[in-house]
Design an enzyme around this catalytic site. Structure first.
Site, PDB file in Angstrom:
ATOM      1  CG  ASP A 174      -1.959  -1.339   1.274  1.00 28.29           C
ATOM      2  OD1 ASP A 174      -2.189  -1.654   0.120  1.00 28.29           O
ATOM      3  OD2 ASP A 174      -2.344  -1.683   2.254  1.00 28.29           O
TER       4      ASP A 174
ATOM      5  CB  SER B 198       6.205   0.908   4.994  1.00 31.12           C
ATOM      6  OG  SER B 198       6.074  -0.014   4.435  1.00 31.12           O
TER       7      SER B 198
HETATM    8  O1  RIB Z   1      -2.626  -4.300   2.570  1.00 35.41           O
HETATM    9  C1  RIB Z   1      -2.532  -4.342   4.048  1.00 35.41           C
HETATM   10  C2  RIB Z   1      -4.041  -4.413   4.346  1.00 35.41           C
HETATM   11  O2  RIB Z   1      -4.666  -5.534   3.999  1.00 35.41           O
HETATM   12  C3  RIB Z   1      -4.385  -4.247   5.779  1.00 35.41           C
HETATM   13  O3  RIB Z   1      -4.210  -3.042   6.484  1.00 35.41           O
HETATM   14  C4  RIB Z   1      -5.678  -5.171   6.088  1.00 35.41           C
HETATM   15  O4  RIB Z   1      -6.695  -4.366   6.627  1.00 35.41           O
HETATM   16  C5  RIB Z   1      -5.906  -5.622   4.550  1.00 35.41           C
HETATM   17  O5  RIB Z   1      -6.902  -4.997   3.953  1.00 35.41           O
END
Ligand code: RIB
Length: 297
Positions: free
Chosen positions: A245, A273
């Protein structure tokens, strides 16, 4: 300052830290338990905001205690929540996460996230006007993702689609995406191919430019020509949750610097991160990211 729209999930992460993963039917004593904000959409929004972008999030929360905490946390990050709906008749999304030796296992219950609709995305169209990038993932219904691609196309905004969790996607959708950002397993899932083969051959099968993340090995990207490798940055790994993310949030923020620079800075942000616990816990600032990236020029 980049302006980013994220359409995606918002979860409360219920994180248990343990020495190893339990087997089926086994009970283990864990080391630590934390309740921390997560969800791929919210994580990508926070990553982009920490890197200095103005971010609008489109999503849904229940009107429950987790929903209140998540809403307040996102507000504190300076994210525009005009298009986050609060639903009275469902819970907020959750992710039960076990972390052992830096690896994780995750079970997501979408709840309110499953109620993000194409109509809601259409209603948020004003937020897309003048944006630099739209970031999408697959923790909300595909019809909402497709609607976001439509709205982005009308507004002339490039789409970065992070196909996680992976599902088979129509080529017609992929062709409208500026960058697809999977790992090897996700790319195989999206294309309906076997994940065991050469990842470069898989990348060549995709009908759109691909930025393939390879964990500590960095990323490979292909935008027309031959695949290019960006080395990973070495750090001590505490928790890899949210690394992808962070990578995606950074890609969106730095896209206007060109793909080479965007991937290099995204690798640096993702490395930073993983050095702290929690999906959003270790997401870095612009200064930290540029400092690490310039250390490996
Ligand atoms: O990519 C990580 C996320 O995947 C976590 O924060 C969890 O909520 C899932 O959605």
């Amino acid at each position: 300052m980049a302006r980013i729209v994220v359409v995606g999930s918002i979860n409360m992460d219920l994180v248990t830290v343990t020495a190893r993963f339990p087997g089926p039917g086994e009970t283990l004593m864990g080391e630590r338990f934390l309740t921390v904000p997560g969800g791929k959409g919210a994580n990508q929004a926070v990553a982009a905001a920490r890197l200095g972008a103005r971010v609008s999030l489109v999503g849904a929360l229940g009107r429950d205690a987790f929903g209140d905490q998540l809403y307040t946390g996102l507000q504190r990050e300076g994210i525009d929540l005009t298009h986050v709906r609060r639903l009275d008749d469902t819970e907020s999304g959750t992710a039960s996460i076990t972390v052992a030796s830096g690896e994780n296992q995750i079970v997501v219950v979408p709840a309110a996230n499953a109620r993000v609709t194409a109509a809601q995305v259409e209603k948020s169209a004003a937020a897309f006007d003048g944006a630099d990038a739209v970031l999408l993932q697959l923790e909300i219904p595909l019809e909402a993702v497709e609607a976001a691609v439509d709205v982005a196309a009308r507004a002339g905004v490039p789409v970065i689609l992070n196909p996680a969790p992976a599902q088979r996607l129509p080529a017609a959708l992929l062709k409208r995406v500026r960058y697809l950002t999977p790992n090897q397993h996700e790319l195989a899932g999206v294309l309906g191919e076997n994940a065991d083969g050469d990842f470069r051959a898989l990348m060549a099968c995709a009908p759109c430019p691909v930025v393939l993340t390879r964990g500590s090995e960095g990323a490979w990207y292909r935008d027309g020509g031959e695949p290019v490798h960006q080395r990973g940055f070495k750090v001590d790994v505490v928790d890899t949750t949210g690394a992808g993310d962070t990578f995606n949030g950074a890609m969106a923020v730095f896209l206007d610097r060109g793909i080479d620079e965007a991937v290099r800075l995204a690798c640096a942000a993702a490395a930073l991160s993983v050095s702290r616990l929690g999906a959003q816990g270790g997401m870095p600032s612009l200064r930290e990211t540029e400092a690490l990236a310039s250390a490996l020029k």
